[in-house]
Design an enzyme around this catalytic site. Structure first.
Site, short mmCIF file in Angstrom:
data_model
loop_
_atom_site.label_atom_id
_atom_site.label_comp_id
_atom_site.label_asym_id
_atom_site.label_seq_id
_atom_site.Cartn_x
_atom_site.Cartn_y
_atom_site.Cartn_z
N ASP A 254 0.80 -1.04 -0.60
CA ASP A 254 0.44 -0.02 0.38
C ASP A 254 0.92 1.66 -0.38
O ASP A 254 2.43 1.17 0.66
CB ASP A 254 -0.51 0.10 1.48
CG ASP A 254 -1.94 -1.27 1.40
OD1 ASP A 254 -1.96 -1.88 0.33
OD2 ASP A 254 -2.11 -1.64 2.56
N1 URA Z 1 -1.27 -5.61 3.48
C1 URA Z 1 -1.38 -4.82 4.05
O1 URA Z 1 -2.55 -4.25 4.51
N2 URA Z 1 -1.07 -3.31 3.24
C2 URA Z 1 0.86 -4.02 2.79
O2 URA Z 1 0.91 -3.48 2.00
C3 URA Z 1 0.74 -5.70 2.53
C4 URA Z 1 0.03 -6.54 3.14
#
Ligand code: URA
Length: 270
Positions: free
Chosen positions: A130
């Site tokens: 993310d």
């Molecule tokens: N899980 C998440 O919530 N975000 C990420 O970036 C990777 C795994």
């Protein structure tokens, strides 16, 4: 053919017929030991031994010495792990900083992970993090490895450190148990995970799946929203020296370790 150098020192061209034979052979593919040596498995002699020991398969069949392969189409595995064979394959390990998006092209003109690594050859991320998540991300132009690593049900382990919002006592035992056993998300139950509390409110979470925003949604589901999330390991790959925004190439040993880490079940079902 004489191997002596003629007077004047010029190295003789091989006779035309030899070139024609070699061209014909190349049309049938390259020698397996040559391809393995190029992929970093050692000298051609060592690669011949790998083949003789029955450790190399081509398209699922144990290869014999003399086998030729088409690097564009054949699937070669050593000890069950797929081998990236094409010359020009690159593998980068990036420590993704906050605020950078995991995409090749962002319609909102934000900085993307591919802006942080060399533009040529063109690479893609293996899975995604993310925008607010930091930590390790692989970028490569090896489509086969990407496919193996992101196989939906058998992906390699990914380790995260999550700082969550909680009281002074930290995350409850019940919530930790639920995270370990699996929690109900809108796209189904999560698979069992390894979850530990390093200190109150700081969790180490290891998952195999790679669903969208999975760790954040798991923590939300048990009532402890994530404040900060860092990916600290992908299968066998760790790097505590890379600063956010820095990248480096994977070593041949790391690429090999990564391919070996892919669950054998995943390779069997593909
Ligand atoms: N899980 C998440 O919530 N975000 C990420 O970036 C990777 C795994």
């Amino acid at each position: 053919m004489s191997s002596s150098t003629p007077p004047g020192g010029a190295v003789p061209e091989p006779p035309l017929w030899e070139q024609m034979v070699e061209n014909a052979r190349n049309a049938e593919g390259e020698r397996l030991q040559k391809v393995l040596a190029r992929a970093g498995f050692g000298s051609r002699r060592i690669c011949e031994e790998l083949i003789e020991d029955g450790r190399v398969t081509v398209n699922g069949e144990v290869a014999i010495l003399g086998r030729r392969v088409d690097v564009e189409h054949d699937e070669v595995c050593v000890d069950g792990g797929p081998v990236g064979l094409l010359p020009g394959l690159v593998y980068y390990l990036l420590n993704k900083p906050e605020g950078v998006v995991t995409t090749s092209f962002d319609t909102h003109d934000r900085e993307t992970v591919v802006d942080l690594v060399p533009a040529e050859p063109r690479v893609f991320s293996v899975g995604r993090l993310d925008i607010d998540t930091t930590g390790l991300l692989i970028l490569t132009n090896d489509g086969q490895l990407t496919q193996f690593l992101t196989h939906p049900s058998h992906g390699v382990e990914k380790e995260y450190i999550a700082e969550v919002q909680c009281g002074p006592k930290g995350v409850s035992h019940g919530a930790l148990r639920a995270l370990r056993d699996g929690v109900e998300l809108e796209d189904g139950m999560t698979a069992p995970a390894e979850v530990g509390q390093l200190e109150p409110g700081v969790l180490r979470i290891v998952i195999h799946e790679g669903r969208n925003r999975q760790v954040r949604r798991m923590c939300d589901a048990v009532g402890y929203p994530v404040l900060r999330l860092v990916r600290t390991r992908i299968g066998p790959l760790r790097d505590t020296k890379l600063r956010p925004g820095q990248w480096r190439e994977l070593t041949t040993d790391e690429v090999r370790a990564l391919t070996r880490a892919v669950d054998q079940d995943a390779t069997d079902t593909m």
